[in-house]
Design an enzyme around this catalytic site. Structure first.
Site, PDB file in Angstrom:
ATOM      1  N   THR A  40     -10.343 -30.041 -14.957  1.00 28.37           N
ATOM      2  CA  THR A  40      -9.457 -31.203 -15.014  1.00 28.37           C
ATOM      3  C   THR A  40      -9.592 -32.018 -13.733  1.00 28.37           C
ATOM      4  OG1 THR A  40      -7.901 -29.890 -16.297  1.00 28.37           O
ATOM      5  CG2 THR A  40      -7.039 -31.901 -15.312  1.00 28.37           C
ATOM      6  N   GLY A 179       7.958 -40.369 -18.150  1.00 26.73           N
ATOM      7  CA  GLY A 179       7.835 -39.285 -17.167  1.00 26.73           C
ATOM      8  C   GLY A 179       7.537 -39.848 -15.791  1.00 26.73           C
ATOM      9  N   GLU A 202      12.392 -42.150 -17.478  1.00 23.54           N
ATOM     10  CA  GLU A 202      12.527 -40.785 -16.944  1.00 23.54           C
ATOM     11  C   GLU A 202      13.868 -40.207 -17.400  1.00 23.54           C
ATOM     12  OE1 GLU A 202      10.823 -38.353 -14.926  1.00 23.54           O
ATOM     13  OE2 GLU A 202      12.687 -37.357 -15.511  1.00 23.54           O
ATOM     14  N   HIS A 439      -4.305 -43.159  20.787  1.00 24.90           N
ATOM     15  CA  HIS A 439      -3.691 -44.461  20.535  1.00 24.90           C
ATOM     16  C   HIS A 439      -4.780 -45.473  20.205  1.00 24.90           C
ATOM     17  CE1 HIS A 439      -0.930 -47.811  20.907  1.00 24.90           C
ATOM     18  NE2 HIS A 439      -1.822 -48.405  21.705  1.00 24.90           N
TER      19      HIS A 439
END
Ligand code: FAD
Length: 470
Positions: A40, A179, A202, A439
Protein backbone atom coordinates in the site's frame (compact mmCIF):
# COMPACT_ATOMS: atom_id res chain seq x y z
CA UNK A 1 24.21 -26.46 8.29
CA UNK A 2 21.34 -25.41 5.99
CA UNK A 3 20.30 -21.81 6.21
CA UNK A 4 16.96 -21.17 7.95
CA UNK A 5 14.13 -20.79 5.47
CA UNK A 6 11.95 -17.76 6.12
CA UNK A 7 8.79 -17.26 4.06
CA UNK A 8 7.19 -13.81 4.11
CA UNK A 9 3.67 -13.10 2.86
CA UNK A 10 3.23 -9.52 1.61
CA UNK A 11 5.81 -7.17 0.13
CA UNK A 12 4.82 -3.84 1.75
CA UNK A 13 7.08 -1.84 4.09
CA UNK A 14 6.56 -4.54 6.75
CA UNK A 15 7.27 -7.54 4.54
CA UNK A 16 10.10 -6.26 2.36
CA UNK A 17 12.00 -4.84 5.36
CA UNK A 18 11.58 -8.17 7.20
CA UNK A 19 12.88 -9.94 4.07
CA UNK A 20 16.02 -7.81 3.87
CA UNK A 21 16.73 -8.11 7.61
CA UNK A 22 16.27 -11.92 7.61
CA UNK A 23 18.57 -12.16 4.57
CA UNK A 24 21.19 -10.00 6.32
CA UNK A 25 21.12 -12.52 9.16
CA UNK A 26 21.75 -15.43 6.76
CA UNK A 27 18.25 -16.75 6.03
CA UNK A 28 17.06 -18.16 2.71
CA UNK A 29 14.17 -15.80 2.19
CA UNK A 30 11.14 -16.18 -0.04
CA UNK A 31 8.84 -13.15 -0.30
CA UNK A 32 5.39 -13.71 -1.77
CA UNK A 33 3.46 -10.75 -3.16
CA UNK A 34 0.18 -10.98 -5.05
CA UNK A 35 0.30 -7.47 -6.43
CA UNK A 36 3.29 -5.13 -6.57
CA UNK A 37 6.33 -4.99 -4.30
CA UNK A 38 6.05 -1.97 -2.00
CA UNK A 39 2.48 -2.71 -0.85
CA UNK A 40 0.00 0.00 0.00
CA UNK A 41 2.68 2.45 1.10
CA UNK A 42 4.62 2.65 -2.15
CA UNK A 43 1.82 1.97 -4.62
CA UNK A 44 -1.37 3.41 -3.11
CA UNK A 45 -0.44 5.22 0.09
CA UNK A 46 2.46 7.20 1.54
CA UNK A 47 4.47 7.69 -1.65
CA UNK A 48 1.91 8.58 -4.36
CA UNK A 49 -0.03 10.85 -2.00
CA UNK A 50 3.12 12.70 -0.93
CA UNK A 51 4.31 13.03 -4.54
CA UNK A 52 0.99 14.70 -5.44
CA UNK A 53 1.01 16.80 -2.25
CA UNK A 54 4.57 17.99 -2.91
CA UNK A 55 3.49 19.36 -6.32
CA UNK A 56 0.26 20.78 -4.89
CA UNK A 57 2.20 22.63 -2.19
CA UNK A 58 4.55 24.08 -4.82
CA UNK A 59 1.45 25.29 -6.67
CA UNK A 60 0.06 26.83 -3.48
CA UNK A 61 3.35 28.55 -2.86
CA UNK A 62 3.40 29.99 -6.37
CA UNK A 63 -0.22 31.10 -6.10
CA UNK A 64 0.58 32.95 -2.85
CA UNK A 65 3.95 34.32 -3.99
CA UNK A 66 4.04 38.03 -4.77
CA UNK A 67 7.02 37.26 -7.05
CA UNK A 68 5.77 34.25 -9.03
CA UNK A 69 1.96 34.50 -8.81
CA UNK A 70 1.80 36.16 -12.24
CA UNK A 71 3.38 33.10 -13.89
CA UNK A 72 0.27 31.03 -13.25
CA UNK A 73 -2.08 30.92 -16.24
CA UNK A 74 -5.79 30.82 -15.31
CA UNK A 75 -6.43 27.81 -17.60
CA UNK A 76 -3.39 25.84 -16.37
CA UNK A 77 -4.34 22.31 -15.31
CA UNK A 78 -1.39 20.70 -13.51
CA UNK A 79 -3.19 17.39 -12.74
CA UNK A 80 -2.12 15.34 -15.83
CA UNK A 81 1.58 16.17 -15.31
CA UNK A 82 1.28 15.65 -11.55
CA UNK A 83 -0.17 12.18 -12.17
CA UNK A 84 2.60 11.39 -14.63
CA UNK A 85 5.28 12.45 -12.15
CA UNK A 86 3.55 10.53 -9.35
CA UNK A 87 3.59 7.36 -11.47
CA UNK A 88 7.30 7.85 -12.17
CA UNK A 89 8.12 8.43 -8.48
CA UNK A 90 6.25 5.23 -7.55
CA UNK A 91 7.89 3.26 -10.35
CA UNK A 92 11.40 4.45 -9.40
CA UNK A 93 10.96 3.71 -5.69
CA UNK A 94 9.35 0.30 -6.31
CA UNK A 95 12.19 -0.54 -8.68
CA UNK A 96 14.67 0.54 -5.99
CA UNK A 97 13.14 -1.92 -3.52
CA UNK A 98 13.19 -4.71 -6.12
CA UNK A 99 16.90 -4.09 -6.70
CA UNK A 100 17.54 -4.09 -2.94
CA UNK A 101 15.71 -7.41 -2.56
CA UNK A 102 17.69 -8.90 -5.44
CA UNK A 103 20.97 -7.71 -3.97
CA UNK A 104 20.10 -9.51 -0.73
CA UNK A 105 19.22 -12.66 -2.73
CA UNK A 106 15.60 -12.60 -1.61
CA UNK A 107 13.47 -14.79 -3.91
CA UNK A 108 10.32 -12.91 -4.85
CA UNK A 109 7.35 -15.03 -5.91
CA UNK A 110 4.40 -13.37 -7.60
CA UNK A 111 1.17 -14.95 -6.42
CA UNK A 112 -1.41 -15.24 -3.70
CA UNK A 113 -0.18 -17.07 -0.60
CA UNK A 114 -2.21 -19.04 1.90
CA UNK A 115 -1.30 -20.97 5.03
CA UNK A 116 -1.42 -24.75 4.95
CA UNK A 117 0.04 -25.23 8.42
CA UNK A 118 2.27 -23.30 10.81
CA UNK A 119 5.30 -24.35 8.73
CA UNK A 120 3.78 -24.46 5.25
CA UNK A 121 2.61 -21.89 2.76
CA UNK A 122 0.93 -22.49 -0.56
CA UNK A 123 1.34 -20.03 -3.44
CA UNK A 124 -1.13 -19.70 -6.30
CA UNK A 125 0.26 -17.74 -9.21
CA UNK A 126 -1.87 -15.94 -11.81
CA UNK A 127 -2.09 -19.10 -13.93
CA UNK A 128 -3.45 -20.93 -10.84
CA UNK A 129 -0.23 -22.94 -10.59
CA UNK A 130 0.09 -24.22 -7.03
CA UNK A 131 3.39 -24.43 -5.15
CA UNK A 132 3.85 -25.58 -1.56
CA UNK A 133 6.71 -24.08 0.41
CA UNK A 134 8.10 -25.43 3.69
CA UNK A 135 9.37 -22.85 6.14
CA UNK A 136 11.24 -22.71 9.44
CA UNK A 137 9.49 -19.41 10.08
CA UNK A 138 6.63 -17.55 8.40
CA UNK A 139 6.10 -13.79 8.63
CA UNK A 140 2.62 -12.53 7.73
CA UNK A 141 2.59 -8.95 6.41
CA UNK A 142 -0.65 -8.86 4.45
CA UNK A 143 -1.52 -5.22 5.19
CA UNK A 144 -4.95 -3.57 5.13
CA UNK A 145 -7.73 -2.26 2.86
CA UNK A 146 -10.04 0.79 2.88
CA UNK A 147 -13.21 0.30 4.91
CA UNK A 148 -16.57 1.53 3.68
CA UNK A 149 -19.95 2.33 5.25
CA UNK A 150 -23.18 0.38 4.57
CA UNK A 151 -24.79 3.36 2.79
CA UNK A 152 -21.58 4.41 1.04
CA UNK A 153 -20.27 1.48 -0.96
CA UNK A 154 -17.54 2.69 -3.32
CA UNK A 155 -18.30 2.20 -7.03
CA UNK A 156 -14.93 3.52 -8.27
CA UNK A 157 -16.72 6.29 -10.19
CA UNK A 158 -18.69 8.71 -8.03
CA UNK A 159 -18.13 7.08 -4.63
CA UNK A 160 -14.42 6.44 -4.38
CA UNK A 161 -11.68 5.23 -2.04
CA UNK A 162 -8.15 6.57 -1.70
CA UNK A 163 -7.04 3.91 -4.22
CA UNK A 164 -9.47 5.31 -6.84
CA UNK A 165 -8.47 8.92 -6.16
CA UNK A 166 -4.90 8.10 -7.07
CA UNK A 167 -6.10 7.13 -10.57
CA UNK A 168 -8.48 10.07 -11.22
CA UNK A 169 -8.28 11.51 -14.74
CA UNK A 170 -9.30 14.98 -13.60
CA UNK A 171 -9.88 16.92 -10.42
CA UNK A 172 -13.58 16.99 -9.52
CA UNK A 173 -15.35 20.33 -9.36
CA UNK A 174 -16.43 19.45 -5.84
CA UNK A 175 -15.59 16.66 -3.43
CA UNK A 176 -17.17 15.47 -0.21
CA UNK A 177 -14.68 13.63 1.97
CA UNK A 178 -16.33 11.34 4.50
CA UNK A 179 -13.91 10.98 7.42
CA UNK A 180 -11.60 13.66 8.82
CA UNK A 181 -8.66 11.42 9.76
CA UNK A 182 -5.17 12.12 8.47
CA UNK A 183 -5.72 10.46 5.07
CA UNK A 184 -8.96 12.41 4.51
CA UNK A 185 -7.29 15.69 5.50
CA UNK A 186 -4.29 15.11 3.23
CA UNK A 187 -6.69 14.65 0.31
CA UNK A 188 -8.58 17.77 1.46
CA UNK A 189 -5.34 19.77 1.17
CA UNK A 190 -4.61 18.28 -2.26
CA UNK A 191 -8.05 18.84 -3.78
CA UNK A 192 -8.48 22.27 -2.23
CA UNK A 193 -5.20 23.54 -3.68
CA UNK A 194 -6.20 22.14 -7.08
CA UNK A 195 -9.46 24.08 -7.05
CA UNK A 196 -12.03 21.47 -5.98
CA UNK A 197 -14.67 22.69 -3.53
CA UNK A 198 -14.07 20.39 -0.55
CA UNK A 199 -16.48 19.50 2.26
CA UNK A 200 -15.45 17.18 5.11
CA UNK A 201 -18.18 15.16 6.83
CA UNK A 202 -16.91 13.79 10.14
CA UNK A 203 -19.06 11.89 12.63
CA UNK A 204 -16.89 12.73 15.65
CA UNK A 205 -16.67 16.03 17.52
CA UNK A 206 -13.59 17.09 15.61
CA UNK A 207 -11.33 16.14 12.73
CA UNK A 208 -7.95 14.44 13.31
CA UNK A 209 -9.04 12.51 16.42
CA UNK A 210 -6.31 11.93 19.01
CA UNK A 211 -4.20 14.88 17.87
CA UNK A 212 -3.30 17.77 20.21
CA UNK A 213 -6.37 20.07 20.03
CA UNK A 214 -4.22 23.22 19.70
CA UNK A 215 -2.74 21.82 16.47
CA UNK A 216 -6.22 21.01 15.14
CA UNK A 217 -7.39 24.56 15.91
CA UNK A 218 -4.42 26.04 14.04
CA UNK A 219 -4.90 23.67 11.12
CA UNK A 220 -8.63 24.38 10.86
CA UNK A 221 -7.95 28.11 10.84
CA UNK A 222 -5.76 27.74 7.72
CA UNK A 223 -7.75 25.13 5.82
CA UNK A 224 -11.11 26.79 6.50
CA UNK A 225 -9.67 30.15 5.41
CA UNK A 226 -8.56 28.35 2.23
CA UNK A 227 -12.22 27.41 1.64
CA UNK A 228 -12.59 23.85 2.99
CA UNK A 229 -15.91 23.34 4.76
CA UNK A 230 -15.80 21.07 7.81
CA UNK A 231 -19.00 19.51 9.16
CA UNK A 232 -18.38 17.68 12.44
CA UNK A 233 -20.82 15.47 14.38
CA UNK A 234 -22.38 14.94 10.98
CA UNK A 235 -23.44 11.91 8.97
CA UNK A 236 -24.66 11.22 5.46
CA UNK A 237 -28.25 10.10 5.75
CA UNK A 238 -29.14 9.71 2.07
CA UNK A 239 -27.35 9.63 -1.21
CA UNK A 240 -28.92 9.71 -4.66
CA UNK A 241 -27.89 10.34 -8.26
CA UNK A 242 -28.78 13.76 -9.64
CA UNK A 243 -27.75 14.06 -13.28
CA UNK A 244 -23.99 13.59 -13.41
CA UNK A 245 -23.69 14.49 -9.72
CA UNK A 246 -24.72 13.10 -6.36
CA UNK A 247 -27.18 14.62 -3.94
CA UNK A 248 -26.27 14.06 -0.29
CA UNK A 249 -28.54 14.61 2.67
CA UNK A 250 -26.27 15.36 5.60
CA UNK A 251 -27.41 15.43 9.21
CA UNK A 252 -25.49 18.10 11.15
CA UNK A 253 -26.00 19.48 14.69
CA UNK A 254 -27.52 22.56 13.01
CA UNK A 255 -30.03 20.49 11.02
CA UNK A 256 -30.27 18.77 7.65
CA UNK A 257 -28.10 20.07 4.79
CA UNK A 258 -28.28 19.08 1.14
CA UNK A 259 -24.99 18.96 -0.72
CA UNK A 260 -24.50 18.39 -4.46
CA UNK A 261 -21.17 16.88 -5.36
CA UNK A 262 -19.26 15.24 -8.18
CA UNK A 263 -17.35 12.79 -5.97
CA UNK A 264 -17.60 11.31 -2.51
CA UNK A 265 -14.30 10.05 -1.09
CA UNK A 266 -14.91 7.47 1.62
CA UNK A 267 -12.02 7.70 4.07
CA UNK A 268 -13.36 6.06 7.20
CA UNK A 269 -10.39 3.95 8.23
CA UNK A 270 -8.73 0.71 7.21
CA UNK A 271 -9.30 -2.92 8.11
CA UNK A 272 -6.74 -5.78 8.19
CA UNK A 273 -6.38 -8.22 5.28
CA UNK A 274 -7.35 -11.48 6.96
CA UNK A 275 -8.41 -13.67 4.05
CA UNK A 276 -5.87 -16.43 4.76
CA UNK A 277 -6.57 -19.87 6.11
CA UNK A 278 -5.64 -18.93 9.68
CA UNK A 279 -7.43 -21.72 11.62
CA UNK A 280 -5.46 -24.38 9.72
CA UNK A 281 -2.23 -22.87 11.05
CA UNK A 282 -3.75 -22.05 14.46
CA UNK A 283 -3.18 -18.30 13.99
CA UNK A 284 -5.79 -16.45 16.06
CA UNK A 285 -7.33 -13.22 14.82
CA UNK A 286 -9.99 -10.68 15.74
CA UNK A 287 -11.76 -8.27 13.36
CA UNK A 288 -9.02 -5.75 14.33
CA UNK A 289 -6.19 -7.98 13.15
CA UNK A 290 -3.86 -10.89 13.85
CA UNK A 291 -3.05 -11.33 17.55
CA UNK A 292 0.65 -10.77 18.27
CA UNK A 293 2.81 -10.22 21.34
CA UNK A 294 5.66 -7.70 21.61
CA UNK A 295 7.99 -10.15 19.82
CA UNK A 296 5.54 -10.14 16.89
CA UNK A 297 4.78 -13.82 17.54
CA UNK A 298 1.28 -15.04 16.67
CA UNK A 299 -0.50 -17.82 18.56
CA UNK A 300 1.07 -20.40 16.19
CA UNK A 301 4.68 -21.50 16.72
CA UNK A 302 7.20 -19.91 14.32
CA UNK A 303 4.53 -17.76 12.70
CA UNK A 304 4.98 -14.00 13.10
CA UNK A 305 2.74 -11.14 11.97
CA UNK A 306 3.56 -7.48 11.43
CA UNK A 307 2.21 -4.17 10.17
CA UNK A 308 -1.35 -3.17 9.33
CA UNK A 309 -2.50 -6.83 9.40
CA UNK A 310 -2.01 -6.78 13.19
CA UNK A 311 -4.32 -3.77 13.53
CA UNK A 312 -2.07 -1.69 15.80
CA UNK A 313 -0.83 1.71 14.66
CA UNK A 314 -1.37 1.73 10.91
CA UNK A 315 1.79 3.49 9.77
CA UNK A 316 4.55 2.37 7.44
CA UNK A 317 7.42 3.05 9.88
CA UNK A 318 5.65 0.94 12.52
CA UNK A 319 5.26 -1.94 10.02
CA UNK A 320 8.95 -1.71 9.08
CA UNK A 321 10.17 -1.68 12.68
CA UNK A 322 7.96 -4.66 13.45
CA UNK A 323 9.42 -6.34 10.34
CA UNK A 324 12.92 -6.02 11.76
CA UNK A 325 11.83 -7.43 15.14
CA UNK A 326 9.99 -10.39 13.53
CA UNK A 327 12.92 -11.18 11.22
CA UNK A 328 15.43 -11.10 14.07
CA UNK A 329 13.24 -13.35 16.24
CA UNK A 330 12.67 -15.70 13.27
CA UNK A 331 16.47 -15.97 13.11
CA UNK A 332 16.77 -16.97 16.76
CA UNK A 333 17.32 -13.58 18.40
CA UNK A 334 15.23 -12.39 21.32
CA UNK A 335 13.89 -8.95 20.40
CA UNK A 336 10.80 -7.05 21.55
CA UNK A 337 9.11 -3.97 20.12
CA UNK A 338 10.28 -1.07 22.28
CA UNK A 339 7.61 0.90 24.03
CA UNK A 340 8.69 4.31 22.70
CA UNK A 341 6.25 6.93 21.39
CA UNK A 342 5.59 6.73 17.65
CA UNK A 343 5.91 9.90 15.55
CA UNK A 344 2.91 10.83 13.41
CA UNK A 345 3.33 13.17 10.46
CA UNK A 346 0.46 14.61 8.47
CA UNK A 347 1.49 16.12 5.15
CA UNK A 348 -1.30 18.67 4.91
CA UNK A 349 -0.66 22.39 4.45
CA UNK A 350 0.57 23.34 6.99
CA UNK A 351 2.37 20.13 7.85
CA UNK A 352 1.58 18.62 11.27
CA UNK A 353 3.78 16.32 13.35
CA UNK A 354 3.27 14.92 16.78
CA UNK A 355 4.94 12.58 19.24
CA UNK A 356 4.11 11.57 22.80
CA UNK A 357 1.38 12.82 25.09
CA UNK A 358 -1.12 15.57 24.41
CA UNK A 359 -1.41 18.36 26.97
CA UNK A 360 -4.52 16.74 28.47
CA UNK A 361 -2.87 13.31 28.73
CA UNK A 362 0.27 14.82 30.28
CA UNK A 363 -1.74 16.81 32.86
CA UNK A 364 -3.48 13.61 33.91
CA UNK A 365 -0.05 12.25 34.93
CA UNK A 366 1.11 15.18 37.05
CA UNK A 367 2.26 18.79 36.93
CA UNK A 368 3.61 19.94 33.60
CA UNK A 369 5.25 22.90 31.93
CA UNK A 370 4.64 24.00 28.37
CA UNK A 371 6.70 25.99 25.92
CA UNK A 372 5.37 27.38 22.67
CA UNK A 373 6.95 29.22 19.79
CA UNK A 374 5.03 30.61 16.81
CA UNK A 375 6.56 30.18 13.37
CA UNK A 376 5.75 33.81 12.53
CA UNK A 377 8.72 34.69 14.80
CA UNK A 378 11.08 32.21 13.13
CA UNK A 379 13.24 33.79 10.37
CA UNK A 380 13.27 30.67 8.17
CA UNK A 381 9.48 30.46 8.23
CA UNK A 382 9.32 34.14 7.29
CA UNK A 383 11.88 33.64 4.49
CA UNK A 384 9.90 30.75 3.03
CA UNK A 385 6.55 32.52 3.58
CA UNK A 386 5.18 29.71 5.74
CA UNK A 387 4.51 31.51 8.97
CA UNK A 388 1.37 29.70 10.09
CA UNK A 389 1.63 27.40 13.08
CA UNK A 390 3.74 26.80 16.16
CA UNK A 391 5.92 24.34 18.02
CA UNK A 392 4.65 23.20 21.41
CA UNK A 393 6.74 21.23 23.90
CA UNK A 394 5.33 19.61 27.02
CA UNK A 395 7.54 18.43 29.90
CA UNK A 396 7.12 17.21 33.45
CA UNK A 397 7.44 20.11 35.91
CA UNK A 398 9.14 17.87 38.42
CA UNK A 399 11.64 15.94 36.28
CA UNK A 400 11.87 18.11 33.14
CA UNK A 401 11.33 14.95 31.08
CA UNK A 402 9.90 15.69 27.62
CA UNK A 403 6.41 14.15 27.49
CA UNK A 404 5.02 15.36 24.18
CA UNK A 405 5.94 17.57 21.25
CA UNK A 406 3.44 18.89 18.72
CA UNK A 407 4.33 20.97 15.71
CA UNK A 408 2.33 22.56 12.95
CA UNK A 409 4.26 24.47 10.34
CA UNK A 410 7.21 24.23 7.95
CA UNK A 411 9.31 21.04 8.17
CA UNK A 412 7.22 19.74 11.07
CA UNK A 413 7.87 16.18 9.87
CA UNK A 414 11.64 16.73 10.13
CA UNK A 415 11.55 18.59 13.45
CA UNK A 416 9.60 15.79 15.13
CA UNK A 417 12.63 13.57 14.73
CA UNK A 418 14.61 15.86 17.10
CA UNK A 419 11.72 15.53 19.56
CA UNK A 420 11.80 11.74 19.22
CA UNK A 421 15.52 11.72 20.01
CA UNK A 422 15.00 13.86 23.14
CA UNK A 423 12.29 11.50 24.35
CA UNK A 424 14.12 8.27 23.55
CA UNK A 425 17.42 9.37 25.06
CA UNK A 426 15.78 11.01 28.07
CA UNK A 427 17.30 14.43 27.24
CA UNK A 428 15.68 16.97 29.55
CA UNK A 429 14.00 20.10 28.20
CA UNK A 430 16.41 22.31 30.16
CA UNK A 431 19.37 20.58 28.44
CA UNK A 432 17.89 20.92 24.97
CA UNK A 433 17.04 24.64 25.29
CA UNK A 434 20.66 25.84 25.51
CA UNK A 435 21.78 23.52 22.66
CA UNK A 436 22.96 25.64 19.73
CA UNK A 437 20.90 25.41 16.51
CA UNK A 438 22.11 26.69 13.16
CA UNK A 439 20.71 30.01 11.98
CA UNK A 440 18.48 30.56 10.10
CA UNK A 441 16.67 27.21 10.43
CA UNK A 442 13.30 25.98 11.61
CA UNK A 443 15.10 24.05 14.39
CA UNK A 444 15.42 27.38 16.17
CA UNK A 445 11.64 27.32 16.69
CA UNK A 446 11.95 24.09 18.67
CA UNK A 447 14.82 25.47 20.74
CA UNK A 448 12.81 28.60 21.51
CA UNK A 449 9.77 26.51 22.48
CA UNK A 450 11.98 24.59 24.93
CA UNK A 451 13.34 27.85 26.37
CA UNK A 452 9.83 29.29 26.58
CA UNK A 453 8.80 26.52 28.98
CA UNK A 454 11.11 28.21 31.54
CA UNK A 455 10.22 31.74 30.40
CA UNK A 456 13.57 32.34 28.69
CA UNK A 457 12.76 32.31 24.95
CA UNK A 458 14.73 35.12 23.32
CA UNK A 459 12.54 35.96 20.34
CA UNK A 460 9.20 36.21 22.13
CA UNK A 461 8.23 39.78 22.95
CA UNK A 462 6.49 39.98 26.32
CA UNK A 463 2.95 40.58 25.00
CA UNK A 464 3.22 37.44 22.81
CA UNK A 465 4.30 35.25 25.71
CA UNK A 466 1.48 32.88 26.72
CA UNK A 467 0.39 33.79 30.27
CA UNK A 468 -0.10 30.30 31.74
CA UNK A 469 2.98 28.13 31.54
CA UNK A 470 1.65 25.03 33.23
P1 FAD B 1 0.87 -3.14 3.01
O1 FAD B 1 1.72 -2.00 2.64
O2 FAD B 1 -0.59 -3.00 2.87
O3 FAD B 1 1.40 -4.38 2.22
C1 FAD B 1 0.75 -5.63 2.28
C2 FAD B 1 1.04 -6.38 0.99
O4 FAD B 1 0.62 -7.73 1.16
C3 FAD B 1 0.30 -5.85 -0.21
O5 FAD B 1 1.21 -5.56 -1.25
C4 FAD B 1 -0.64 -6.98 -0.62
O6 FAD B 1 -0.81 -7.09 -2.01
C5 FAD B 1 0.09 -8.20 -0.06
N1 FAD B 1 -0.78 -9.34 0.24
C6 FAD B 1 -1.90 -9.34 1.01
N2 FAD B 1 -2.39 -10.59 1.12
C7 FAD B 1 -1.57 -11.39 0.39
C8 FAD B 1 -1.57 -12.78 0.11
N3 FAD B 1 -2.49 -13.59 0.59
N4 FAD B 1 -0.58 -13.26 -0.68
C9 FAD B 1 0.38 -12.45 -1.18
N5 FAD B 1 0.42 -11.13 -0.95
C10 FAD B 1 -0.54 -10.60 -0.16
N6 FAD B 1 1.82 5.52 6.50
C11 FAD B 1 2.84 6.32 6.89
O7 FAD B 1 3.64 5.92 7.75
N7 FAD B 1 3.02 7.56 6.33
C12 FAD B 1 2.18 8.04 5.39
O8 FAD B 1 2.36 9.16 4.92
C13 FAD B 1 1.09 7.22 4.96
N8 FAD B 1 0.22 7.67 4.03
C14 FAD B 1 -0.80 6.84 3.63
C15 FAD B 1 -1.69 7.31 2.66
C16 FAD B 1 -2.73 6.51 2.23
C17 FAD B 1 -3.69 7.02 1.18
C18 FAD B 1 -2.88 5.19 2.76
C19 FAD B 1 -3.99 4.29 2.30
C20 FAD B 1 -2.00 4.71 3.72
C21 FAD B 1 -0.96 5.55 4.17
N9 FAD B 1 -0.07 5.12 5.15
C22 FAD B 1 0.95 5.93 5.56
C23 FAD B 1 -0.21 3.80 5.80
C24 FAD B 1 0.79 2.80 5.20
O9 FAD B 1 0.60 2.72 3.81
C25 FAD B 1 0.60 1.44 5.84
O10 FAD B 1 0.66 1.56 7.25
C26 FAD B 1 1.68 0.47 5.39
O11 FAD B 1 1.65 0.31 3.99
C27 FAD B 1 1.51 -0.90 6.07
O12 FAD B 1 2.50 -1.76 5.62
P2 FAD B 1 2.26 -3.34 5.60
O13 FAD B 1 3.54 -3.91 5.09
O14 FAD B 1 1.74 -3.79 6.89
O15 FAD B 1 1.08 -3.58 4.55
Amino acid sequence: MDARRVVIVGGGPGGYVAAIRAAQLGARVILIEKDRIGGTCLNRGCIPTKALLADAKTLRKLAHSPVFQRLLQPDFDPWPSMMERKAKVVQDLVHGIEVLLQSHRVTVKQGRADLLASHQVVVLDKGEKREVLDADAIILATGSHSKSLPNLIPDGEKIVTSDDVLELKKIPRDTVIVGGGYIGMEFATLFNILGSKVTIVEVLENILPGLEPEMIRQYRRVIEADGVKILTQSTIEEISANGDRLKLVVKTPQGIQEIMTEKVLVSVGRGPNLDLNFPEARVETSPKGIFVNSKMETTAPNVYAIGDATGGILLAHVASEQGVIAAENAMGMNRQMEDHPVPLCIFTYPEIASIGLTEKEARARGEIKIGRFPFRSNPTAVISAETEGLAKMIASKETDEVLGVHIIGPEASVLVSIAGLLMRQGIRLRDFGPMMQAHPTVSEALKEAALDADGSAIHLPKPLRPSAKG
